[in-house]
Motif scaffolding. Structure first.
Motif, PDB file in Angstrom:
ATOM      1  N   GLU A 145     -13.998  10.135  35.858  1.00  0.00           N
ATOM      2  CA  GLU A 145     -14.633  11.153  36.687  1.00  0.00           C
ATOM      3  C   GLU A 145     -16.000  10.666  37.162  1.00  0.00           C
ATOM      4  OE1 GLU A 145     -15.341  14.631  34.359  1.00  0.00           O
ATOM      5  OE2 GLU A 145     -15.398  15.952  36.091  1.00  0.00           O
ATOM      6  N   CYS A 146     -16.243  10.815  38.464  1.00  0.00           N
ATOM      7  CA  CYS A 146     -17.530  10.389  39.030  1.00  0.00           C
ATOM      8  C   CYS A 146     -18.298  11.646  39.412  1.00  0.00           C
ATOM      9  CB  CYS A 146     -17.292   9.513  40.257  1.00  0.00           C
ATOM     10  SG  CYS A 146     -18.784   9.105  41.165  1.00  0.00           S
ATOM     11  N   GLU A 147     -19.503  11.804  38.872  1.00  0.00           N
ATOM     12  CA  GLU A 147     -20.210  13.071  39.116  1.00  0.00           C
ATOM     13  C   GLU A 147     -20.682  13.189  40.552  1.00  0.00           C
ATOM     14  OE1 GLU A 147     -23.677  13.642  36.716  1.00  0.00           O
ATOM     15  OE2 GLU A 147     -24.166  11.506  36.687  1.00  0.00           O
ATOM     16  N   ILE A 148     -20.879  12.056  41.218  1.00  0.00           N
ATOM     17  CA  ILE A 148     -21.347  12.128  42.608  1.00  0.00           C
ATOM     18  C   ILE A 148     -20.176  12.480  43.541  1.00  0.00           C
ATOM     19  CG2 ILE A 148     -22.416  10.814  44.510  1.00  0.00           C
ATOM     20  CD1 ILE A 148     -23.865   9.190  42.322  1.00  0.00           C
ATOM     21  N   CYS A 149     -19.027  11.882  43.276  1.00  0.00           N
ATOM     22  CA  CYS A 149     -17.890  12.072  44.179  1.00  0.00           C
ATOM     23  C   CYS A 149     -17.066  13.324  43.873  1.00  0.00           C
ATOM     24  CB  CYS A 149     -16.972  10.855  44.124  1.00  0.00           C
ATOM     25  SG  CYS A 149     -17.787   9.359  44.652  1.00  0.00           S
ATOM     26  N   SER A 150     -17.324  13.983  42.770  1.00  0.00           N
ATOM     27  CA  SER A 150     -16.510  15.091  42.266  1.00  0.00           C
ATOM     28  C   SER A 150     -15.013  14.784  42.393  1.00  0.00           C
ATOM     29  CB  SER A 150     -16.870  16.420  42.930  1.00  0.00           C
ATOM     30  OG  SER A 150     -16.606  16.371  44.305  1.00  0.00           O
TER      31      SER A 150
ATOM     32  N   TYR B 269     -12.077  11.455  40.660  1.00  0.00           N
ATOM     33  CA  TYR B 269     -11.890  10.373  39.694  1.00  0.00           C
ATOM     34  C   TYR B 269     -11.680   9.050  40.432  1.00  0.00           C
ATOM     35  CZ  TYR B 269     -10.770  14.142  36.375  1.00  0.00           C
ATOM     36  OH  TYR B 269     -10.799  15.263  35.591  1.00  0.00           O
ATOM     37  N   HIS B 270     -12.445   8.041  40.063  1.00  0.00           N
ATOM     38  CA  HIS B 270     -12.221   6.723  40.659  1.00  0.00           C
ATOM     39  C   HIS B 270     -11.057   6.032  39.951  1.00  0.00           C
ATOM     40  CE1 HIS B 270     -15.499   6.412  43.431  1.00  0.00           C
ATOM     41  NE2 HIS B 270     -16.337   6.875  42.533  1.00  0.00           N
ATOM     42  N   LEU B 271     -10.108   5.571  40.741  1.00  0.00           N
ATOM     43  CA  LEU B 271      -8.993   4.817  40.170  1.00  0.00           C
ATOM     44  C   LEU B 271      -9.438   3.377  39.927  1.00  0.00           C
ATOM     45  CD1 LEU B 271      -6.151   6.052  42.511  1.00  0.00           C
ATOM     46  CD2 LEU B 271      -6.192   6.304  40.021  1.00  0.00           C
TER      47      LEU B 271
ATOM     48  N   ARG C 265     -18.557   8.920  47.792  1.00  0.00           N
ATOM     49  CA  ARG C 265     -19.933   9.101  48.286  1.00  0.00           C
ATOM     50  C   ARG C 265     -20.940   8.278  47.477  1.00  0.00           C
ATOM     51  NH1 ARG C 265     -18.558  14.737  48.299  1.00  0.00           N
ATOM     52  NH2 ARG C 265     -19.653  14.951  46.345  1.00  0.00           N
ATOM     53  N   CYS C 266     -20.488   7.746  46.322  1.00  0.00           N
ATOM     54  CA  CYS C 266     -21.433   7.072  45.426  1.00  0.00           C
ATOM     55  C   CYS C 266     -21.645   5.613  45.813  1.00  0.00           C
ATOM     56  CB  CYS C 266     -20.911   7.147  43.997  1.00  0.00           C
ATOM     57  SG  CYS C 266     -19.351   6.281  43.786  1.00  0.00           S
ATOM     58  N   GLY C 267     -20.861   5.125  46.773  1.00  0.00           N
ATOM     59  CA  GLY C 267     -20.999   3.730  47.170  1.00  0.00           C
ATOM     60  C   GLY C 267     -19.921   2.837  46.582  1.00  0.00           C
TER      61      GLY C 267
HETATM   62 ZN   LIG Z   1     -18.048   7.961  43.012  1.00  0.00          ZN
END
Ligand SMILES: [Zn+2]
Length: 425
Positions: A251-256, A258-260, A313-315
């Motif tokens: 889970e990525c807090e910036i992207c709300s 989950y990054h695979l 959105r986190c880059g």
């Molecule tokens: Zn992210």
């Protein structure tokens, strides 16, 4: 972790910031290498390819995987070990794991030590991305009884220190371990961590304030969410993985979302065999790009997830999942083929007072047993549950309440609020 391990970790950490096209190229390069390898060395896949008249060079990218059929755990379990493992590797040097027995059938898995290292590093990347610092101490609650207690050399330097704790042990033992180890990071199934939080509350430890909690099995009810923020106070990060695929997403807090881990494993999300569109839900099928000893190619993970329609959105360039809904057999199947996720059950049951614990099991197409551990449950509450469930599942579903003193699950990590026996048959 030897110097080359540090290089691998650095490589993985760098990969996540590459653009999606570059990550896709890394994925395709690894896929082609794996496909050639399994064709040469693993009889099950060689036969599969030959029977379909597919050559390794036909499978060059994720989209080409659709030419291959899916493989289930049951299928692999029905085959001799020599057919599903590499003939080019000695299994004695491989590391073995047992998949958790949620389906009731554990399976022994073999991994080449190099693959294990990379898969572990992929977890480390997720933990670091989730906010863990290399000097944090981690307590890892495991669903097994025998634990790995050997320390790696970097742990002696105060880096990535990790201690495994068995979910099978008594809660007093957990508390004792926590007091001694003083971890800043916790990892475990929601259910185990919930029991830990309750035990911490009872024991009255005040000084235990972990900074981050990584939990898997995403479904969190409101009561557990509250308990976690009261007792642990730290940040919560959901992670998603399996023994067959390693770390699949975090889970990525910036992207709300989950990054695979797209550079380590290919995740396909399918509905009736076809890839779903962004925003849609489907079943997870994995191709583990680091599974040379016992390959998992288009392997049915038996979980349901929703693909994200958002760009990161986190880059990071790693693609996003929107949400993870749990196991395929956590969904209730209705007569008309519609499938209901466990989530509405949680919303519905949270509104009912007088329940300490509950669990719903679909026994047959039109039979649902609801086990309830009551605290002060009134007749009106039971009627309300029944009406709400009928509203959700339709009037033809027969709902039976079973009041119990305590809901027992072994191991405790395997608790599921909702499950169905329909899919398993
Ligand atoms: Zn992210």
């Amino acid at each position: 972790m030897l110097p080359h391990h540090a290089i691998h970790l650095y490589g993985l950490i760098r990969n996540q910031w590459k653009n999606p096209e570059t990550i896709k190229k890394i994925q395709e390069r690894k896929l082609r290498k794996l496909i050639h390898y399994v064709y040469e060395n693993v009889p099950y896949y060689r036969n599969l390819f030959d029977s379909l008249k597919i050559k390794p060079f036909d499978i060059r990218k994720k989209e080409d995987l659709q030419f291959l059929p899916l493989t289930s755990k049951r299928q692999l379990q029905g085959l001799p070990l020599k057919d599903i493992t590499s003939n080019a590797l000695r299994l004695e040097i491989c590391k073995t794991f047992y998949t958790s027995g949620t389906t009731g059938i554990p399976m022994q898995l073999y991994y080449d030590p190099h693959d294990v290292t990379l898969m572990n590093l992929s977890w480390v990347r997720a933990f670091l991305a989730g906010g863990m610092k290399p000097w944090h101490k981690l307590a890892d609650f495991k669903g097994m009884k025998t634990l790995h207690r050997k320390k790696a050399w970097y742990e002696y330097l105060g880096l990535l220190r990790r201690r495994e704790i068995s979910a099978w042990d008594a809660e007093e033992k957990w508390i004792e371990e926590i007091r001694k180890w003083k971890p800043q990071v916790l990892i475990g199934y929601v259910r185990t961590l919930r029991m830990l939080a309750e035990a911490v509350q009872r024991s009255g430890i005040k000084e235990f304030k972990p900074k981050i909690i990584f939990h898997s099995s995403a479904i969190l009810d409101e009561a557990t969410r509250r308990l976690f923020s009261e007792v642990f106070q730290g940040k919560r990060v959901d992670i998603y993985g399996s023994y067959e695929g390693g770390c699949l997403a975090w889970e990525c807090e910036i992207c709300s979302g989950y990054h695979l881990c797209s550079d380590m494993v290919i995740v396909e999300v399918l509905n009736q065999g076809k890839p779903v569109a962004p925003g849609e839900t489907g079943e997870v099928v994995i191709t583990n790009l680091q599974s040379y000893a016992m390959p998992f190619i288009r392997y049915k993970q038996e979980d349901q997830v929703t693909l994200s329609g958002q760009e990161p959105r986190c880059g990071r360039g790693l693609e996003l999942l929107d949400s993870i809904h749990g196991r395929t057999d956590d969904f209730i199947t209705l007569q008309n083929g519609q499938r209901i996720s466990p989530q509405p059950f949680l919303y519905l049951m949270e509104k009912i007072s007088g329940i300490r614990q509950w669990r719903a099991i679909q026994e047959k197409m039109n039979e649902l047993n609801v086990e309830i551990e009551p605290s002060e449950l009134s007749h009106e509450s039971l009627t309300l549950i029944k009406e709400s469930l009928k509203g959700l599942l339709g009037s033809e579903m027969n709902i039976h309440f079973i009041l119990v003193d305590s809901i027992k699950v072994d191991p405790p990590s395997k608790f599921r609020f909702v499950s169905s026996k329909i899919n398993r048959s």
